[in-house]
Design a protein around this motif. Structure first.
Motif, mmCIF file in Angstrom:
data_model
loop_
_atom_site.group_PDB
_atom_site.id
_atom_site.type_symbol
_atom_site.label_atom_id
_atom_site.label_comp_id
_atom_site.label_asym_id
_atom_site.label_seq_id
_atom_site.Cartn_x
_atom_site.Cartn_y
_atom_site.Cartn_z
ATOM 1 N N CYS A 1 -1.283 15.131 1.703
ATOM 2 C CA CYS A 1 -1.703 13.831 1.160
ATOM 3 C C CYS A 1 -0.555 13.052 0.523
ATOM 4 O O CYS A 1 -0.430 11.844 0.749
ATOM 5 C CB CYS A 1 -2.857 14.010 0.179
ATOM 6 S SG CYS A 1 -4.355 14.655 0.973
ATOM 7 N N PRO A 2 0.317 13.690 -0.275
ATOM 8 C CA PRO A 2 1.471 12.940 -0.781
ATOM 9 C C PRO A 2 2.349 12.379 0.339
ATOM 10 O O PRO A 2 2.892 11.271 0.216
ATOM 11 C CB PRO A 2 2.229 13.985 -1.611
ATOM 12 C CG PRO A 2 1.171 14.930 -2.065
ATOM 13 C CD PRO A 2 0.217 15.026 -0.905
ATOM 14 N N MET A 3 2.446 13.117 1.445
ATOM 15 C CA MET A 3 3.215 12.616 2.575
ATOM 16 C C MET A 3 2.516 11.436 3.244
ATOM 17 O O MET A 3 3.161 10.482 3.680
ATOM 18 C CB MET A 3 3.463 13.730 3.589
ATOM 19 C CG MET A 3 4.407 14.813 3.095
ATOM 20 S SD MET A 3 4.842 16.007 4.388
ATOM 21 C CE MET A 3 5.795 14.976 5.510
ATOM 22 N N MET A 4 1.186 11.497 3.298
ATOM 23 C CA MET A 4 0.420 10.382 3.853
ATOM 24 C C MET A 4 0.624 9.121 3.016
ATOM 25 O O MET A 4 0.848 8.025 3.546
ATOM 26 C CB MET A 4 -1.067 10.746 3.880
ATOM 27 C CG MET A 4 -1.421 11.871 4.832
ATOM 28 S SD MET A 4 -1.762 11.289 6.489
ATOM 29 C CE MET A 4 -3.404 10.643 6.244
ATOM 30 N N VAL A 5 0.534 9.288 1.700
ATOM 31 C CA VAL A 5 0.748 8.146 0.804
ATOM 32 C C VAL A 5 2.160 7.609 0.966
ATOM 33 O O VAL A 5 2.378 6.386 1.000
ATOM 34 C CB VAL A 5 0.481 8.542 -0.657
ATOM 35 C CG1 VAL A 5 0.812 7.383 -1.594
ATOM 36 C CG2 VAL A 5 -0.967 8.969 -0.839
ATOM 37 N N ASN A 6 3.115 8.502 1.105
ATOM 38 C CA ASN A 6 4.502 8.077 1.281
ATOM 39 C C ASN A 6 4.679 7.293 2.573
ATOM 40 O O ASN A 6 5.448 6.309 2.625
ATOM 41 C CB ASN A 6 5.426 9.291 1.273
ATOM 42 C CG ASN A 6 6.881 8.911 1.143
ATOM 43 O OD1 ASN A 6 7.249 8.115 0.272
ATOM 44 N ND2 ASN A 6 7.729 9.479 1.998
ATOM 45 N N ASP A 7 3.992 7.701 3.637
ATOM 46 C CA ASP A 7 4.034 6.942 4.896
ATOM 47 C C ASP A 7 3.576 5.501 4.675
ATOM 48 O O ASP A 7 4.182 4.551 5.188
ATOM 49 C CB ASP A 7 3.127 7.597 5.947
ATOM 50 C CG ASP A 7 3.718 8.876 6.527
ATOM 51 O OD1 ASP A 7 4.919 9.125 6.324
ATOM 52 O OD2 ASP A 7 2.962 9.624 7.181
ATOM 53 N N LEU B 1 5.545 1.744 4.787
ATOM 54 C CA LEU B 1 5.042 0.557 5.484
ATOM 55 C C LEU B 1 5.038 -0.640 4.546
ATOM 56 O O LEU B 1 5.505 -1.734 4.910
ATOM 57 C CB LEU B 1 3.629 0.823 6.007
ATOM 58 C CG LEU B 1 2.875 -0.380 6.563
ATOM 59 C CD1 LEU B 1 3.575 -0.950 7.791
ATOM 60 C CD2 LEU B 1 1.436 0.011 6.907
ATOM 61 N N GLU B 2 4.527 -0.458 3.352
ATOM 62 C CA GLU B 2 4.468 -1.556 2.382
ATOM 63 C C GLU B 2 5.859 -2.106 2.077
ATOM 64 O O GLU B 2 6.031 -3.318 1.887
ATOM 65 C CB GLU B 2 3.802 -1.073 1.098
ATOM 66 C CG GLU B 2 3.630 -2.159 0.051
ATOM 67 C CD GLU B 2 2.991 -1.648 -1.215
ATOM 68 O OE1 GLU B 2 2.144 -2.351 -1.788
ATOM 69 O OE2 GLU B 2 3.360 -0.545 -1.658
ATOM 70 N N GLU C 1 3.904 -11.262 1.156
ATOM 71 C CA GLU C 1 3.295 -10.784 2.399
ATOM 72 C C GLU C 1 2.311 -9.653 2.141
ATOM 73 O O GLU C 1 1.331 -9.499 2.869
ATOM 74 C CB GLU C 1 4.380 -10.319 3.364
ATOM 75 C CG GLU C 1 5.238 -11.443 3.918
ATOM 76 C CD GLU C 1 6.427 -10.926 4.707
ATOM 77 O OE1 GLU C 1 6.864 -11.631 5.641
ATOM 78 O OE2 GLU C 1 6.937 -9.829 4.379
ATOM 79 N N ARG C 2 2.551 -8.862 1.104
ATOM 80 C CA ARG C 2 1.674 -7.731 0.804
ATOM 81 C C ARG C 2 0.277 -8.174 0.407
ATOM 82 O O ARG C 2 -0.669 -7.392 0.484
ATOM 83 C CB ARG C 2 2.287 -6.883 -0.310
ATOM 84 C CG ARG C 2 3.574 -6.185 0.096
ATOM 85 C CD ARG C 2 4.236 -5.492 -1.073
ATOM 86 N NE ARG C 2 5.571 -5.028 -0.722
ATOM 87 C CZ ARG C 2 6.422 -4.450 -1.566
ATOM 88 N NH1 ARG C 2 6.056 -4.273 -2.832
ATOM 89 N NH2 ARG C 2 7.614 -4.072 -1.158
#
Length: 205
Positions: free
Chosen positions: A87-93, A97-98, A105-106
């Motif tokens: 999950c931390p890696m997912m959030v980091n992905d 992107l952000e 734009e965000r």
């Protein structure tokens, strides 16, 4: 006793009229948001995940339905805050992107992360997690009841299962939704190239 004159009466009456008119023309932000969501919901296509009924609580303790996110593209995934690896890696992905977008734009799209863990990931815990991860106002972390979480997981083809040690095994799936909650693209696995997600997302602005 103070004498009430016709002039005083008309002054008070006019003041009340102006106050009522201003309030009628300027509904609260919550009312505006709810009205906008209702308008969008009437036009949702049949394959929109926003048709899922039920109320969620976000990290601020606010109650909402998924259709509240209609009107902007959404980057969506499911996690749980006690996860120590995937999950931390997912959030980091998603944070990578952000980072490709300017602050202005965000505001054109939204990140939505729903917790698998309906027991431990209450709004207070989600708020702590959002702060620890330094997630901005364009991120919503959602808590729902067990049935609602299962329904959404099925609709988004994200599998998960609770295990004996208190952990959760789950698929690592990130989705890009259009403005009406239709899944346009899925990205499976960890370490997703942010440029791939960006290429899909930018077409929706």
């Amino acid at each position: 006793m103070r004498k009430v004159t016709l002039k005083n009466y008309l002054t008070v009456a006019f003041g009340l009229f102006v106050l009522l008119a201003v309030n009628a023309c300027n509904p609260s932000s919550n009312e505006k948001k709810n009205d906008a969501s209702q308008v969008e919901a009437k036009e949702l296509p049949g394959n929109s995940i926003y048709h899922i009924d039920g109320y969620w609580s976000d990290q601020n303790g606010d109650s909402l339905q998924l259709k509240a996110f209609a009107g902007k593209p959404v980057v969506f995934t499911m996690i749980f805050t006690h996860c120590e690896y995937a999950c931390p890696m997912m959030v980091n992905d998603l944070k990578k992107l952000e980072a490709l977008f300017s602050p202005e734009e965000r505001q054109k799209f939204h990140f939505v992360m729903v917790s698998f863990d309906h027991v431990r990931d209450l709004p207070e815990r989600l708020k702590e997690y959002a702060e620890a991860q330094e997630l901005g106002s364009n991120w919503s972390l959602l808590h729902g009841n067990e049935d609602l979480v299962k329904e959404l997981a099925i609709a988004t083809d994200i599998s998960f299962e609770f295990v004996d040690d208190g952990g959760i095994t789950h698929s690592n799936r990130k989705l890009v939704l259009d403005k009406q909650g239709v899944i346009l693209k899925s990205f499976n696995g960890l370490g997703t190239d942010p440029e791939l997600m960006n290429s899909v997302l930018e077409e929706l602005f």
